[in-house]
Design a protein around this motif. Sequence first.
Motif, PDB file in Angstrom:
ATOM      1  N   GLN A  60       0.842  -1.189   0.000  1.00  0.00           N
ATOM      2  CA  GLN A  60       0.000   0.000   0.000  1.00  0.00           C
ATOM      3  C   GLN A  60       0.878   1.239   0.000  1.00  0.00           C
ATOM      4  N   ALA A  61       0.255   2.398  -0.266  1.00  0.00           N
ATOM      5  CA  ALA A  61       0.996   3.653  -0.294  1.00  0.00           C
ATOM      6  C   ALA A  61       0.020   4.818  -0.177  1.00  0.00           C
ATOM      7  N   VAL A  62       0.574   5.994   0.066  1.00  0.00           N
ATOM      8  CA  VAL A  62      -0.239   7.204   0.098  1.00  0.00           C
ATOM      9  C   VAL A  62      -0.840   7.459  -1.284  1.00  0.00           C
ATOM     10  N   LYS A  63      -2.119   7.787  -1.321  1.00  0.00           N
ATOM     11  CA  LYS A  63      -2.803   8.134  -2.563  1.00  0.00           C
ATOM     12  C   LYS A  63      -3.050   9.639  -2.612  1.00  0.00           C
ATOM     13  N   THR A  64      -3.986  10.105  -1.806  1.00  0.00           N
ATOM     14  CA  THR A  64      -4.212  11.545  -1.661  1.00  0.00           C
ATOM     15  C   THR A  64      -3.481  12.025  -0.423  1.00  0.00           C
ATOM     16  N   VAL A  65      -2.591  12.978  -0.602  1.00  0.00           N
ATOM     17  CA  VAL A  65      -1.806  13.489   0.521  1.00  0.00           C
ATOM     18  C   VAL A  65      -2.706  14.314   1.437  1.00  0.00           C
ATOM     19  N   ALA A  66      -2.554  14.129   2.726  1.00  0.00           N
ATOM     20  CA  ALA A  66      -3.383  14.831   3.703  1.00  0.00           C
ATOM     21  C   ALA A  66      -3.243  16.342   3.564  1.00  0.00           C
ATOM     22  N   PRO A  67      -4.320  17.082   3.812  1.00  0.00           N
ATOM     23  CA  PRO A  67      -4.252  18.543   3.755  1.00  0.00           C
ATOM     24  C   PRO A  67      -3.159  19.092   4.660  1.00  0.00           C
ATOM     25  N   GLY A  68      -2.371  20.016   4.140  1.00  0.00           N
ATOM     26  CA  GLY A  68      -1.288  20.618   4.908  1.00  0.00           C
ATOM     27  C   GLY A  68       0.021  19.882   4.800  1.00  0.00           C
ATOM     28  N   CYS A  69      -0.024  18.621   4.340  1.00  0.00           N
ATOM     29  CA  CYS A  69       1.200  17.840   4.160  1.00  0.00           C
ATOM     30  C   CYS A  69       1.731  17.982   2.741  1.00  0.00           C
ATOM     31  N   VAL A  70       2.987  17.651   2.561  1.00  0.00           N
ATOM     32  CA  VAL A  70       3.607  17.678   1.242  1.00  0.00           C
ATOM     33  C   VAL A  70       4.361  16.369   1.028  1.00  0.00           C
ATOM     34  N   VAL A  71       4.525  16.000  -0.239  1.00  0.00           N
ATOM     35  CA  VAL A  71       5.334  14.840  -0.585  1.00  0.00           C
ATOM     36  C   VAL A  71       6.804  15.217  -0.472  1.00  0.00           C
ATOM     37  N   ASN A  72       7.597  14.367   0.169  1.00  0.00           N
ATOM     38  CA  ASN A  72       9.031  14.650   0.264  1.00  0.00           C
ATOM     39  C   ASN A  72       9.886  13.591  -0.430  1.00  0.00           C
ATOM     40  N   ALA A  73       9.237  12.521  -0.937  1.00  0.00           N
ATOM     41  CA  ALA A  73       9.983  11.473  -1.637  1.00  0.00           C
ATOM     42  C   ALA A  73       9.039  10.654  -2.497  1.00  0.00           C
ATOM     43  N   HIS A  74       9.542  10.179  -3.617  1.00  0.00           N
ATOM     44  CA  HIS A  74       8.746   9.284  -4.453  1.00  0.00           C
ATOM     45  C   HIS A  74       9.664   8.304  -5.169  1.00  0.00           C
ATOM     46  N   ALA A  75       9.106   7.149  -5.532  1.00  0.00           N
ATOM     47  CA  ALA A  75       9.831   6.164  -6.322  1.00  0.00           C
ATOM     48  C   ALA A  75       9.719   6.529  -7.798  1.00  0.00           C
ATOM     49  N   GLU A  76      10.539   5.903  -8.610  1.00  0.00           N
ATOM     50  CA  GLU A  76      10.548   6.247 -10.027  1.00  0.00           C
ATOM     51  C   GLU A  76       9.298   5.778 -10.759  1.00  0.00           C
ATOM     52  N   ASP A  77       8.481   4.930 -10.133  1.00  0.00           N
ATOM     53  CA  ASP A  77       7.201   4.553 -10.739  1.00  0.00           C
ATOM     54  C   ASP A  77       6.069   5.482 -10.315  1.00  0.00           C
ATOM     55  N   GLY A  78       6.410   6.528  -9.557  1.00  0.00           N
ATOM     56  CA  GLY A  78       5.424   7.508  -9.126  1.00  0.00           C
ATOM     57  C   GLY A  78       4.836   7.274  -7.753  1.00  0.00           C
ATOM     58  N   VAL A  79       5.111   6.123  -7.147  1.00  0.00           N
ATOM     59  CA  VAL A  79       4.579   5.848  -5.814  1.00  0.00           C
ATOM     60  C   VAL A  79       5.175   6.817  -4.798  1.00  0.00           C
ATOM     61  N   ILE A  80       4.304   7.401  -3.986  1.00  0.00           N
ATOM     62  CA  ILE A  80       4.749   8.330  -2.943  1.00  0.00           C
ATOM     63  C   ILE A  80       5.486   7.546  -1.863  1.00  0.00           C
ATOM     64  N   GLU A  81       6.690   7.991  -1.545  1.00  0.00           N
ATOM     65  CA  GLU A  81       7.545   7.286  -0.583  1.00  0.00           C
ATOM     66  C   GLU A  81       7.760   8.056   0.710  1.00  0.00           C
ATOM     67  N   GLY A  82       7.288   9.284   0.781  1.00  0.00           N
ATOM     68  CA  GLY A  82       7.462  10.055   2.006  1.00  0.00           C
ATOM     69  C   GLY A  82       6.566  11.270   2.021  1.00  0.00           C
TER      70      GLY A  82
END
Length: 238
Positions: free
Chosen positions: A179-201
């Motif tokens: 599993q992985a993050v889909k919609t990022v929570a309000p106020g949060c930002v993505v800080n990492a992702h894999a090369e397939d686009g999956v959010i990693e942080g």
Amino acid sequence: MDDLAVIGITLDSEQPGGYSKFPWYALRQNYCSAVVNAGGLPLPLPHEPTLAAAYLDRIHGLIVTGGAFDVDPALFGAATRHETVVLKQARTQFELAMIQGALARDMPILGICGGQQLLNVALGGTLIQHIPAEIAACLAHEQPNPRDQAGHDVVLVAGSRLAAIAGGLRIAVNSAHHQAVKTVAPGCVVNAHAEDGVIEGIEDPRRKFCIGVQWHPEFTISDADARLYRAFIKACRA
């Protein structure tokens, strides 16, 4: 030693069998040793939601660990549950109580793997229930090789707190999730992702320290992992 930051670490729970004929808690030793090596005092937390406030009164930071189970999709408004989803309702109830209490106190939080996913849900985000079902040509996020080895690289987002901590924009990580993050929570930002686009942080820049990563930095397979723990402990002592 009195100035050590006390770090609450959530335990996993198992049904009877294996270690004991009765229900038992479990935690890999490296979750604790990573805290010790970074200068903290680890304190594993039994699943007692009614004691969440008492735990929070006694700790300086919270680590929400991973495990071989999933967040209940109902918690982020999903109408269906993928057939691969496995629940541990009592554990999730406790961890939600701890996360919500820590957020209310602006206590430093580090979410690891499933802990990052639950952190995102607690803050109002959603999850991908099964990566292969939603991401075409995805990487092997449940890596076949041992967890103390790298499974793939992640790209860190320039300007994020995580990138500043890591001291670079690409690191090799281990990977043990479906599993992985889909919609990022309000106020949060993505800080990492894999090369397939999956959010990693993810991280919440509004808070003292609120970072989630999809990999397992307690194995310390890179200097960036050790840096993350040290930054977390430093925030807990501030």
